[in-house]
Motif scaffolding. Sequence first.
Motif, PDB file in Angstrom:
ATOM      1  N   TYR A  26      17.115  -7.911   6.397  1.00  0.00           N
ATOM      2  CA  TYR A  26      15.695  -8.110   6.660  1.00  0.00           C
ATOM      3  C   TYR A  26      14.940  -6.806   6.445  1.00  0.00           C
ATOM      4  CZ  TYR A  26      16.831  -6.059  11.197  1.00  0.00           C
ATOM      5  OH  TYR A  26      17.276  -5.228  12.188  1.00  0.00           O
ATOM      6  N   ILE A  27      13.669  -6.969   6.166  1.00  0.00           N
ATOM      7  CA  ILE A  27      12.736  -5.852   6.056  1.00  0.00           C
ATOM      8  C   ILE A  27      11.739  -6.055   7.180  1.00  0.00           C
ATOM      9  CG2 ILE A  27      11.006  -4.729   4.599  1.00  0.00           C
ATOM     10  CD1 ILE A  27      12.505  -6.226   2.216  1.00  0.00           C
ATOM     11  N   HIS A  28      11.557  -5.057   8.020  1.00  0.00           N
ATOM     12  CA  HIS A  28      10.688  -5.214   9.186  1.00  0.00           C
ATOM     13  C   HIS A  28       9.450  -4.330   9.062  1.00  0.00           C
ATOM     14  CE1 HIS A  28       9.729  -4.271  13.570  1.00  0.00           C
ATOM     15  NE2 HIS A  28       9.245  -5.471  13.303  1.00  0.00           N
ATOM     16  N   TRP A  29       8.291  -4.980   9.132  1.00  0.00           N
ATOM     17  CA  TRP A  29       7.011  -4.267   9.185  1.00  0.00           C
ATOM     18  C   TRP A  29       6.355  -4.590  10.516  1.00  0.00           C
ATOM     19  CZ3 TRP A  29       4.829  -6.134   3.830  1.00  0.00           C
ATOM     20  CH2 TRP A  29       5.568  -5.539   2.811  1.00  0.00           C
ATOM     21  N   SER A  30       5.923  -3.565  11.229  1.00  0.00           N
ATOM     22  CA  SER A  30       5.323  -3.796  12.543  1.00  0.00           C
ATOM     23  C   SER A  30       3.973  -4.505  12.438  1.00  0.00           C
ATOM     24  CB  SER A  30       5.160  -2.483  13.304  1.00  0.00           C
ATOM     25  OG  SER A  30       4.183  -1.674  12.678  1.00  0.00           O
ATOM     26  N   GLY A  31       3.284  -4.354  11.330  1.00  0.00           N
ATOM     27  CA  GLY A  31       2.002  -5.019  11.144  1.00  0.00           C
ATOM     28  C   GLY A  31       0.840  -4.299  11.788  1.00  0.00           C
ATOM     29  N   ARG A  32       1.063  -3.089  12.231  1.00  0.00           N
ATOM     30  CA  ARG A  32       0.014  -2.350  12.932  1.00  0.00           C
ATOM     31  C   ARG A  32      -0.698  -1.309  12.061  1.00  0.00           C
ATOM     32  NH1 ARG A  32       0.191  -3.227  18.505  1.00  0.00           N
ATOM     33  NH2 ARG A  32       2.139  -4.136  19.226  1.00  0.00           N
ATOM     34  N   LYS A  33      -0.163  -1.016  10.893  1.00  0.00           N
ATOM     35  CA  LYS A  33      -0.767   0.006  10.039  1.00  0.00           C
ATOM     36  C   LYS A  33      -1.936  -0.563   9.256  1.00  0.00           C
ATOM     37  CE  LYS A  33       3.508   2.545   9.539  1.00  0.00           C
ATOM     38  NZ  LYS A  33       4.512   3.048   8.631  1.00  0.00           N
ATOM     39  N   LYS A  34      -2.947   0.244   9.042  1.00  0.00           N
ATOM     40  CA  LYS A  34      -4.126  -0.202   8.296  1.00  0.00           C
ATOM     41  C   LYS A  34      -3.785  -0.552   6.853  1.00  0.00           C
ATOM     42  CE  LYS A  34      -7.578   2.147  11.031  1.00  0.00           C
ATOM     43  NZ  LYS A  34      -8.688   3.070  11.040  1.00  0.00           N
ATOM     44  N   MET A  36      -1.519  -2.260   5.743  1.00  0.00           N
ATOM     45  CA  MET A  36      -0.912  -3.588   5.629  1.00  0.00           C
ATOM     46  C   MET A  36      -1.792  -4.566   4.864  1.00  0.00           C
ATOM     47  SD  MET A  36       2.082  -4.197   6.953  1.00  0.00           S
ATOM     48  CE  MET A  36       1.938  -5.960   7.072  1.00  0.00           C
ATOM     49  N   ARG A  37      -3.082  -4.323   4.832  1.00  0.00           N
ATOM     50  CA  ARG A  37      -3.992  -5.260   4.174  1.00  0.00           C
ATOM     51  C   ARG A  37      -3.807  -5.271   2.662  1.00  0.00           C
ATOM     52  NH1 ARG A  37      -6.175  -3.847   8.822  1.00  0.00           N
ATOM     53  NH2 ARG A  37      -7.585  -5.222   9.925  1.00  0.00           N
ATOM     54  N   LYS A  38      -3.182  -4.238   2.116  1.00  0.00           N
ATOM     55  CA  LYS A  38      -3.026  -4.113   0.660  1.00  0.00           C
ATOM     56  C   LYS A  38      -1.553  -4.075   0.272  1.00  0.00           C
ATOM     57  CE  LYS A  38      -7.304  -1.567   0.331  1.00  0.00           C
ATOM     58  NZ  LYS A  38      -7.962  -0.322  -0.007  1.00  0.00           N
ATOM     59  N   PHE A  39      -0.752  -4.889   0.883  1.00  0.00           N
ATOM     60  CA  PHE A  39       0.681  -4.875   0.611  1.00  0.00           C
ATOM     61  C   PHE A  39       1.049  -5.977  -0.370  1.00  0.00           C
ATOM     62  CE2 PHE A  39       0.449  -8.266   3.608  1.00  0.00           C
ATOM     63  CZ  PHE A  39       1.480  -9.111   3.260  1.00  0.00           C
ATOM     64  N   ASP A  40       2.243  -5.876  -0.901  1.00  0.00           N
ATOM     65  CA  ASP A  40       2.841  -6.946  -1.689  1.00  0.00           C
ATOM     66  C   ASP A  40       4.164  -7.306  -1.041  1.00  0.00           C
ATOM     67  OD1 ASP A  40       0.925  -7.281  -3.745  1.00  0.00           O
ATOM     68  OD2 ASP A  40       1.650  -5.463  -4.730  1.00  0.00           O
ATOM     69  N   ILE A  41       4.485  -8.567  -1.047  1.00  0.00           N
ATOM     70  CA  ILE A  41       5.757  -9.007  -0.486  1.00  0.00           C
ATOM     71  C   ILE A  41       6.878  -8.490  -1.388  1.00  0.00           C
ATOM     72  CG2 ILE A  41       7.185 -11.024   0.022  1.00  0.00           C
ATOM     73  CD1 ILE A  41       4.615 -12.482   0.782  1.00  0.00           C
ATOM     74  N   PRO A  42       7.888  -7.843  -0.823  1.00  0.00           N
ATOM     75  CA  PRO A  42       8.997  -7.322  -1.632  1.00  0.00           C
ATOM     76  C   PRO A  42       9.677  -8.423  -2.441  1.00  0.00           C
ATOM     77  CG  PRO A  42       9.118  -6.478   0.606  1.00  0.00           C
ATOM     78  CD  PRO A  42       8.047  -7.535   0.595  1.00  0.00           C
ATOM     79  N   GLN A  43      10.100  -8.083  -3.638  1.00  0.00           N
ATOM     80  CA  GLN A  43      10.736  -9.042  -4.547  1.00  0.00           C
ATOM     81  C   GLN A  43      11.968  -9.693  -3.940  1.00  0.00           C
ATOM     82  OE1 GLN A  43      10.324  -9.655  -8.060  1.00  0.00           O
ATOM     83  NE2 GLN A  43       8.349  -8.632  -8.185  1.00  0.00           N
ATOM     84  N   GLU A  44      12.731  -8.940  -3.151  1.00  0.00           N
ATOM     85  CA  GLU A  44      13.985  -9.461  -2.625  1.00  0.00           C
ATOM     86  C   GLU A  44      13.799 -10.408  -1.428  1.00  0.00           C
ATOM     87  OE1 GLU A  44      13.448  -5.287  -0.857  1.00  0.00           O
ATOM     88  OE2 GLU A  44      13.194  -6.203  -2.799  1.00  0.00           O
ATOM     89  N   ALA A  45      12.588 -10.521  -0.910  1.00  0.00           N
ATOM     90  CA  ALA A  45      12.336 -11.379   0.254  1.00  0.00           C
ATOM     91  C   ALA A  45      12.380 -12.849  -0.148  1.00  0.00           C
ATOM     92  CB  ALA A  45      11.000 -11.040   0.884  1.00  0.00           C
ATOM     93  N   ASN A  58      -6.341 -11.086  11.192  1.00  0.00           N
ATOM     94  CA  ASN A  58      -6.564 -10.669   9.800  1.00  0.00           C
ATOM     95  C   ASN A  58      -5.249 -10.485   9.060  1.00  0.00           C
ATOM     96  OD1 ASN A  58      -9.303 -10.683  10.211  1.00  0.00           O
ATOM     97  ND2 ASN A  58      -9.434  -8.481  10.581  1.00  0.00           N
ATOM     98  N   ILE A  59      -4.309  -9.797   9.674  1.00  0.00           N
ATOM     99  CA  ILE A  59      -3.012  -9.569   9.043  1.00  0.00           C
ATOM    100  C   ILE A  59      -2.279 -10.895   8.870  1.00  0.00           C
ATOM    101  CG2 ILE A  59      -0.764  -8.442   9.282  1.00  0.00           C
ATOM    102  CD1 ILE A  59      -3.020  -6.513   8.618  1.00  0.00           C
ATOM    103  N   LYS A  60      -2.348 -11.758   9.877  1.00  0.00           N
ATOM    104  CA  LYS A  60      -1.699 -13.072   9.801  1.00  0.00           C
ATOM    105  C   LYS A  60      -2.217 -13.852   8.594  1.00  0.00           C
ATOM    106  CE  LYS A  60      -3.298 -16.472  12.112  1.00  0.00           C
ATOM    107  NZ  LYS A  60      -3.705 -17.543  11.248  1.00  0.00           N
ATOM    108  N   ASP A  61      -3.518 -13.859   8.426  1.00  0.00           N
ATOM    109  CA  ASP A  61      -4.112 -14.588   7.299  1.00  0.00           C
ATOM    110  C   ASP A  61      -3.732 -13.978   5.953  1.00  0.00           C
ATOM    111  OD1 ASP A  61      -5.297 -16.365   9.054  1.00  0.00           O
ATOM    112  OD2 ASP A  61      -7.217 -15.301   9.082  1.00  0.00           O
ATOM    113  N   ILE A  62      -3.677 -12.659   5.893  1.00  0.00           N
ATOM    114  CA  ILE A  62      -3.310 -11.972   4.647  1.00  0.00           C
ATOM    115  C   ILE A  62      -1.861 -12.286   4.289  1.00  0.00           C
ATOM    116  CG2 ILE A  62      -2.897  -9.692   3.611  1.00  0.00           C
ATOM    117  CD1 ILE A  62      -5.373  -8.736   5.275  1.00  0.00           C
ATOM    118  N   VAL A  63      -0.960 -12.206   5.262  1.00  0.00           N
ATOM    119  CA  VAL A  63       0.457 -12.489   5.013  1.00  0.00           C
ATOM    120  C   VAL A  63       0.625 -13.939   4.563  1.00  0.00           C
ATOM    121  CG1 VAL A  63       2.734 -12.698   6.096  1.00  0.00           C
ATOM    122  CG2 VAL A  63       1.299 -10.723   6.592  1.00  0.00           C
TER     123      VAL A  63
END
Length: 100
Positions: A26-34, A36-45, A58-63
Amino acid sequence: MTALLVGADRLGNIPDTLKQYGIKEYIHWSGRKKGMRKFDIPQEAGMVIVFYDFIGHNIKDIVKEKAKQSNIPCIFTRRACTDLTKRLNQCKACHRCSKM
């Protein structure tokens, strides 16, 4: 399978629960960093698990939108092994993820 976990500062017994469902990495992101709004889901996920009681809306909707764009199963759960087990059982029953 590898899962992207978003939310929760500490995972506790969650990795043990994930192993029971074939999620060995697993890859764990806490979701607390600013950033996070501009992330991409890792290819291996192969799936995304969001602990909604530890992140903002906001983060929930983005994810959720990123997972939908990538056609990756996404489940929302509280950070409790019992709720995670329930959600993984529901996800496994839907047959969307051929890797489980």
